[in-house]
Design a protein around this motif. Structure first.
Motif: not given
Length: 332
Positions: A225-230, A258-269
């Motif tokens: 769901y890209g509309r949740l990006e913000s 992380g941003r763009g729905g891509k894996p990022d070690p500093d992102g959100v689980r």
């Protein structure tokens, strides 16, 4: 102090009464008045005490569903009573309802008929979020009327925050300006975006969690769901640990996103837990960052929220077994 104890005791006695007696607020006609404030605080365990939470969405079948079968369901549909029995066996401190709690459209009458007879037994510890099926009757009034004695946020908005143990929890409305719903926007500068930005800025909690209905990413048939990006960027920038969602009727756990729905070690689980009882979906090829998937099993996510850490288990009902588990620490 004595007066406070008396008030609390009376409140608990009223909230734990079951059935549809004349005293039961949920059995009466809907109250058109405003719902609970977006930031109304509620009592919670001390921050040093671990808190047990159960979470799932997509719970109760429509009363007209031919598979309801006296409320007990079949293999792939209408298992809301069986998941409720599982929740009761866990005996949690809080239940997070991740949207689409009553299908196919969340009218007040349908909530009373099916949801209340199953997950309604946890009403007094439930923190709900609004799903797309809560809008399908034309407006979400049934949801706000049924949960009017619980936190829901301002009527028509559906976002609020509360402290549970040492955790700050943000309940959000992920139905971002659907063209056929009267749902709020999630874009920068919108009321929900501005509210969330300010709440995150003001929070002093070490551990933070957000919950909404639609997932930011999912390997099921309805994501991502890209509309949740913000909104996701606000959560990511604030160091939020977890996001819980439903909608895709599967169980899936993602590593940090992380941003763009891509894996990022500093992102959100993120967890997708659309396995509360309504029906089940097939899972497609796993998206990047997907770490665990369970298909064809109703169940619930059990979280143990500590002062600076958390642990999870996905527990299914046939048989009741742990199909995914792990633990992690909050990022200070």
């Amino acid at each position: 102090m004595v007066a406070t104890v008396i008030v609390v005791a009376v409140t608990i006695a009223l909230l734990t009464s079951r059935g549809f007696s004349s005293e039961d607020a949920r059995a009466q006609e809907p109250d058109p008045g405003p719902s609970v404030s977006a930031t109304t605080p509620e009592p919670s365990p001390e921050a040093s005490e671990p808190v047990t939470v159960v979470a799932a969405g997509d719970v109760a079948c429509d009363p007209g569903d031919p598979n309801l079968r006296a409320g007990r369901g079949i293999a792939q549909e209408c298992a809301q009573h069986r998941t409720a029995d599982l929740v009761e066996s866990i005996d949690p401190d809080a239940v997070f309802g991740l949207g689409d709690l009553q299908n196919d459209d969340g009218t007040f009458a349908k909530y009373r008929e099916v949801y209340d007879d199953s997950w309604g037994r946890f009403y007094d510890i439930t923190y709900p979020v609004i799903g797309n099926h809560e809008y399908w009757s034309g407006d979400p009034d049934g949801y706000f009327d049924y949960f009017r004695d619980r936190p829901t946020g301002a009527r028509g908005n559906g976002w609020y925050t509360f402290r549970l143990g040492g955790w700050q929890v943000y309940a959000l409305n992920a139905n971002c300006a659907y063209p056929f719903f009267q749902s709020p926007s999630c874009e920068p500068g919108s009321r929900q975006w501005t509210w969330l930005r300010d709440q995150l800025h003001d929070s002093d909690a070490t551990c933070q969690l957000a919950m909404w209905h639609e997932p930011r990413v999912s390997s099921g048939p309805h994501g991502p769901y890209g509309r949740l990006e913000s909104l996701w960027r606000l959560l990511d920038d604030a160091g939020v640990e977890l996001v819980l969602s439903g909608h895709d009727e599967i169980y899936e756990r993602f590593g940090p996103i992380g941003r763009g729905g891509k894996p990022d070690p500093d992102g959100v689980r993120q967890f997708v837990v659309g396995t509360g009882g309504d029906e089940l979906y097939e899972i497609g090829p796993p998206l990047p960052g997907s770490q665990a998937r369970v298909e064809g099993r109703f169940g619930v996510l059990q979280l143990e929220l500590g002062s600076d850490d958390y642990a999870w288990q996905f527990r299914s009902i046939e048989p009741d077994r742990v199909r995914d588990s792990g633990q992690d620490r909050c990022v200070a």
